[in-house]
Write a protein that holds these residues in place. Structure first.
Motif, PDB file in Angstrom:
ATOM      1  N   GLY A   1       0.917  -1.370   0.073  1.00  0.00           N
ATOM      2  CA  GLY A   1       0.036   0.088  -0.156  1.00  0.00           C
ATOM      3  C   GLY A   1       0.948   1.363  -0.050  1.00  0.00           C
ATOM      4  O   GLY A   1       2.110   1.204  -0.001  1.00  0.00           O
ATOM      5  N   LEU A   2       0.286   2.459  -0.047  1.00  0.00           N
ATOM      6  CA  LEU A   2       0.833   3.779  -0.283  1.00  0.00           C
ATOM      7  C   LEU A   2       1.981   3.836   1.028  1.00  0.00           C
ATOM      8  O   LEU A   2       3.085   4.251   0.841  1.00  0.00           O
ATOM      9  CB  LEU A   2       0.247   4.796  -0.401  1.00  0.00           C
TER      10      LEU A   2
ATOM     11  N   TRP B   1      -4.950   0.486  -2.596  1.00  0.00           N
ATOM     12  CA  TRP B   1      -4.503   1.641  -3.395  1.00  0.00           C
ATOM     13  C   TRP B   1      -4.423   1.328  -5.010  1.00  0.00           C
ATOM     14  O   TRP B   1      -4.072   2.083  -5.817  1.00  0.00           O
ATOM     15  CB  TRP B   1      -3.199   2.249  -2.756  1.00  0.00           C
TER      16      TRP B   1
ATOM     17  N   ASP C   1      -9.519   2.953 -10.144  1.00  0.00           N
ATOM     18  CA  ASP C   1      -8.846   2.937  -8.756  1.00  0.00           C
ATOM     19  C   ASP C   1      -9.832   2.437  -7.647  1.00  0.00           C
ATOM     20  O   ASP C   1     -11.018   2.771  -7.699  1.00  0.00           O
ATOM     21  CB  ASP C   1      -8.446   4.543  -8.497  1.00  0.00           C
TER      22      ASP C   1
ATOM     23  N   CYS D   1      -4.360   6.018 -10.027  1.00  0.00           N
ATOM     24  CA  CYS D   1      -3.623   6.410  -8.759  1.00  0.00           C
ATOM     25  C   CYS D   1      -2.895   5.250  -8.231  1.00  0.00           C
ATOM     26  O   CYS D   1      -2.150   5.341  -7.172  1.00  0.00           O
ATOM     27  CB  CYS D   1      -4.807   6.941  -7.486  1.00  0.00           C
TER      28      CYS D   1
ATOM     29  N   PRO E   1      -6.285   3.842   3.022  1.00  0.00           N
ATOM     30  CA  PRO E   1      -6.558   4.901   2.610  1.00  0.00           C
ATOM     31  C   PRO E   1      -7.435   5.666   3.596  1.00  0.00           C
ATOM     32  O   PRO E   1      -8.557   5.243   4.349  1.00  0.00           O
ATOM     33  CB  PRO E   1      -7.476   4.474   1.222  1.00  0.00           C
TER      34      PRO E   1
ATOM     35  N   TYR F   1      -3.167  13.134  -0.217  1.00  0.00           N
ATOM     36  CA  TYR F   1      -2.563  12.160   0.602  1.00  0.00           C
ATOM     37  C   TYR F   1      -1.771  12.621   1.679  1.00  0.00           C
ATOM     38  O   TYR F   1      -0.986  11.901   2.377  1.00  0.00           O
ATOM     39  CB  TYR F   1      -1.286  11.336  -0.256  1.00  0.00           C
TER      40      TYR F   1
END
Length: 589
Positions: A17-18, A47, A121, A270, A497, A503
Motif C-alpha cells: 500500500g502507499l 490503493w 482505482d 492512482c 486509505p 494524501y
C-alpha cells in the motif's frame, strides 16, 4: 525452483500500500536493506488500479471469498491473513441492454471489449499542485517515474442542476452565472483567504466558528457560499472556520502551477503512486516479492512482553531489525492490551462506501465538458444522516469502436451502513439516471421563429448508468478498535486509505513511522538522476571537435540547460506580471 531469500534485513515491510511503500523507499534510500512482501500478485493493496476485466474479477473474488478467523498467537507464532485486501459488501449491476437496447451505440459486449481502456482505482484521489504529495515527489525526485495531467473542471450541483465552478481570476470574470457585484465579493473574499496568516488575533476571532458562519458574515450570496464551501474548500456546514480558510488558501495557492487547475491526476491511475515509491526502493537495493506466501510472524518473550523475532516465508524464517505491516494482515490477537481512547477522536482510515459507474454522457452534458470531458471533480454536501458529503470524480475514455466516448464516475463517501448502494443513493440520484433518456428534438410546431431546420436535436444532459458496482473499503485493525493499542516490540502497523482528497495523512503517518524506526536519519532525500551517477573513479570524457569551447574546455550541457530554463522562467514570470496588471486595470475599470 524458487530461490531462497537472504535471511537478514534492516527492515521487512508486508503490504505494498502507499504508506508501506513510502516507508520502504525512505529506508532503502538511506542505505538500509529492505525486503518488501505482498501476498497479492499486484501492487497497491487497497490503493491499486485495475482495468475493467481485472476489476470485475477482483470484485468477484471479494464477493465469494469466505472470511476465515485468524488464530490467536500460539507458541509465540501469529498466522497472517492470506487475502488481506478484499473489499466488502460487493454489489454489481448492468443496464438492461437485452430488453432496452443499446445506449448511444454502447452495449455490454462493446464495453467489455474496451476493458483495457479503463484504469479503475479502488480509492481515487487528486493531488494539489502545492500539496504534500507533489512536494514529496519533487523533493525525492520520484516524479520521474509517473505522468500526470491537470484537472479539467471543478463542478457542483446548484439549484437542481450541474454547473461549473469559477476557480481562477479569469474564470470568475468570464463566468455568466455570477453577476458583477458577486464577482467583486468573491474576489475580495478569496484575496482575504490568501493573505490569512496564523496570528493570535486571527485565531481568537475564528475559534468556535464554522466556516459557513464565516462566509455568511462576509455577506456572500447563497450561490457564492455554496461554491466556496463545497467546491473550493471541499467542506460542509460542520467544517471549522480555520480549517476551511486553510483549505481555500491551499486551493488558490495551487492554481496556475500546472495549467489553469489546482489539481493533478496520474495519467494511468492512482495505483501508479505506490509503485513509484516501490521503484525507488528497488533502485537502491530493495528486494520485492509479490504473490509471496507469508505464513506468519514469530515472537519471543522479553521483559516488556512479546518482541518481534522473524517472519516466516515458506520454509524460511527471515529476521530484521524492524517490521512494518500494512492493512488487513494481522488479527486483534497481536494487541497485548487495548484501552479506550481519550480526548478528541482521531480521524480513522477506511470505512468508505464506494461506487464505480460507467455512463454515456459526461456530468452536465457535453457543452460543460470541452475537450471530451477529461478529468473533473464534484463535491456534494452531506445527505440526511450523513456527516460527510460525497466526492465525485469523472474520467473520460474515448472509444475506438464506438463514435461516442464512455465516462467513468467514482463516488466516495464515509459508510453509514453495511449497504454501500443505500449510502450512496442520495448522491448518485442527483447526477445520474438509471433510465435512458434520448435527447429531445424540437420540431417546427414548438420551435422558435428563428429556427430554420425542420428539427433540432437538443443536447442530452442526462447521464445513463450503463454499469455500476458498489463496495466498502474497511478500516484497518487499529482504527477499527479506535483505542489506545499496545503492540509487540518491533512491530508497527500502518493505516489504509483515509477519507481525504489528497494524501496528506498517509504521508504524515509514513514520516512518523520512519522516524520511529530510524530516528536520526533524513526522510527520503533527493535521489540522483541516472546521468548524475558516477561509478567508481570514472571521469566524464569530453568529445573531440564540437564538444570543445574556444578555451578547449568541455561544454557543460547541464549548466546550459539550467541557464536556459532560468531565462525561460524569468520570461514567463514577466509575462504573468503583465497579464496580472492588465487584469487589475480591467477590474478597476
Amino acid at each position: 525452483m524458487e530461490e531462497d531469500l537472504p535471511t537478514e534485513f534492516d527492515l521487512i515491510v508486508i503490504g505494498t500500500g502507499l504508506t508501506e511503500s513510502i516507508i520502504a523507499a525512505a529506508a532503502s534510500r538511506i542505505g538500509k536493506t529492505v525486503l518488501h512482501l505482498d501476498t497479492n500478485d499486484y501492487y497497491g493493496g487497497y490503493w491499486a488500479s485495475f482495468n475493467l476485466e481485472a476489476f470485475r474479477k477482483y470484485l468477484n473474488t471479494s464477493a465469494t471469498q469466505i472470511s476465515t478467523a485468524v488464530e490467536a498467537i500460539n507458541n509465540n507464532f501469529l498466522p497472517l491473513q492470506a487475502q488481506p485486501t478484499l473489499v466488502r459488501n460487493v454489489q454489481e449491476q448492468w443496464y438492461n441492454f437485452p430488453e432496452m437496447g443499446d445506449v448511444d451505440g454502447w452495449n455490454r459486449e462493446k464495453i467489455e471489449q474496451e476493458f483495457r481502456k479503463f484504469n479503475i482505482d479502488l480509492v481515487p484521489k487528486l493531488l494539489y499542485a502545492r500539496g504534500s504529495m507533489v512536494e514529496l515527489l519533487i523533493s525525492s525526485n520520484i516524479c520521474r517515474y509517473a505522468e500526470f495531467r491537470a484537472l479539467d473542471r471543478v463542478a457542483t450541483v446548484w439549484d437542481g442542476r450541474i454547473t461549473t465552478v469559477p476557480c481562477s481570476r479569469s474564470d470568475v470574470f468570464t463566468n455568466k452565472e455570477v453577476n458583477v457585484v458577486e464577482k467583486r465579493l468573491l474576489m475580495k473574499f478569496l484575496q482575504s483567504c490568501v493573505t490569512y496568516e496564523e496570528d493570535s488575533e486571527a485565531k481568537e476571532e475564528l475559534d468556535g466558528k464554522t466556516f459557513l458562519e464565516h462566509l455568511q458574515s462576509h455577506k456572500l450570496t447563497p450561490n457564492l457560499t455554496h461554491y466556496v464551501l463545497c467546491a473550493i474548500a471541499m467542506g460542509n456546514a460542520r467544517t471549522p472556520c480555520r480549517e476551511g480558510i486553510a483549505a481555500v488558501k491551499k486551493f488558490l495557492m495551487s492554481l496556475g502551477h500546472y495549467g489553469n487547475s489546482p489539481f493533478l491526476f496520474p495519467v494511468y491511475g492512482c495505483g501508479e503512486i505506490p509503485q513509484c515509491f516501490c521503484r525507488l526502493c528497488a533502485v537502491f537495493g530493495g528486494i520485492y516479492c509479490l504473490n509471496k506466501a507469508v505464513e506468519g510472524i514469530h515472537f519471543e518473550q522479553c521483559s516488556e512482553g512479546l518482541k518481534y523475532e522473524s517472519v516466516k516465508c515458506g520454509k524460511q524464517n527471515i529476521t530484521s531489525k524492524g517490521l512494518v505491516v500494512g492493512q488487513g494482515y494481522m488479527s486483534r490477537a497481536v494487541f497485548s492490551k487495548s484501552t479506550p481512547a481519550e480526548g478528541a477522536a482521531q480521524k480513522l482510515c477506511g470505512n468508505l462506501a464506494r461506487a464505480v459507474i460507467l455512463t454515456n454522457v459526461p456530468l452536465g452534458g457535453a457543452s460543460q465538458n470541452p475537450g471530451g470531458g477529461g478529468v473533473a471533480i464534484m463535491k456534494l454536501p452531506p445527505a440526511n444522516n450523513h456527516q460527510e458529503g460525497a466526492t465525485i470524480l469523472q474520467m473520460s475514455h474515448p472509444s475506438g469502436t464506438c463514435p461516442k466516448a464512455i465516462y467513468l464516475i467514482h463516488v466516495t463517501t464515509l459508510a453509514v451502513t453495511d449497504n454501500p448502494e443505500e449510502d450512496l443513493k442520495p448522491y448518485v440520484a442527483q447526477i445520474l439516471s438509471k433510465d435512458y433518456l434520448p435527447a429531445p428534438e424540437i420540431t417546427n410546431e414548438n420551435a422558435s421563429e428563428n429556427t430554420e431546420s425542420e428539427s433540432v436535436k437538443r443536447e442530452n444532459t442526462s447521464s445513463t448508468i450503463l454499469y455500476e458496482a458498489y463496495f466498502n473499503i474497511p478500516s484497518c485493525l487499529a482504527c477499527a478498535e479506535n483505542a489506545n493499542l499496545s503492540l509487540p516490540v518491533g512491530v508497527r502497523l500502518v493505516c489504509g486509505p483515509y477519507h481525504e482528497l489528497d494524501y496528506d495523512q498517509s504521508i504524515e503517518q509514513a514520516k512518523t513511522v520512519f522516524h520511529e524506526i530510524f530516528p536520526d536519519e533524513e526522510f527520503l532525500p533527493r535521489a540522483p538522476d541516472p546521468e548524475e551517477i558516477i561509478i567508481g573513479e570514472e571521469e566524464p570524457v569530453p568529445d573531440q571537435g564540437d564538444s570543445l569551447q574556444d578555451s578547449n574546455e568541455p561544454v557543460d550541457n547541464a549548466s546550459e540547460c539550467r541557464e536556459l530554463e532560468s531565462e525561460s522562467t524569468d520570461a514567463q514570470e514577466a509575462k504573468e506580471d503583465v497579464v496580472d496588471k492588465a487584469e487589475e486595470c480591467t477590474e478597476q475599470k
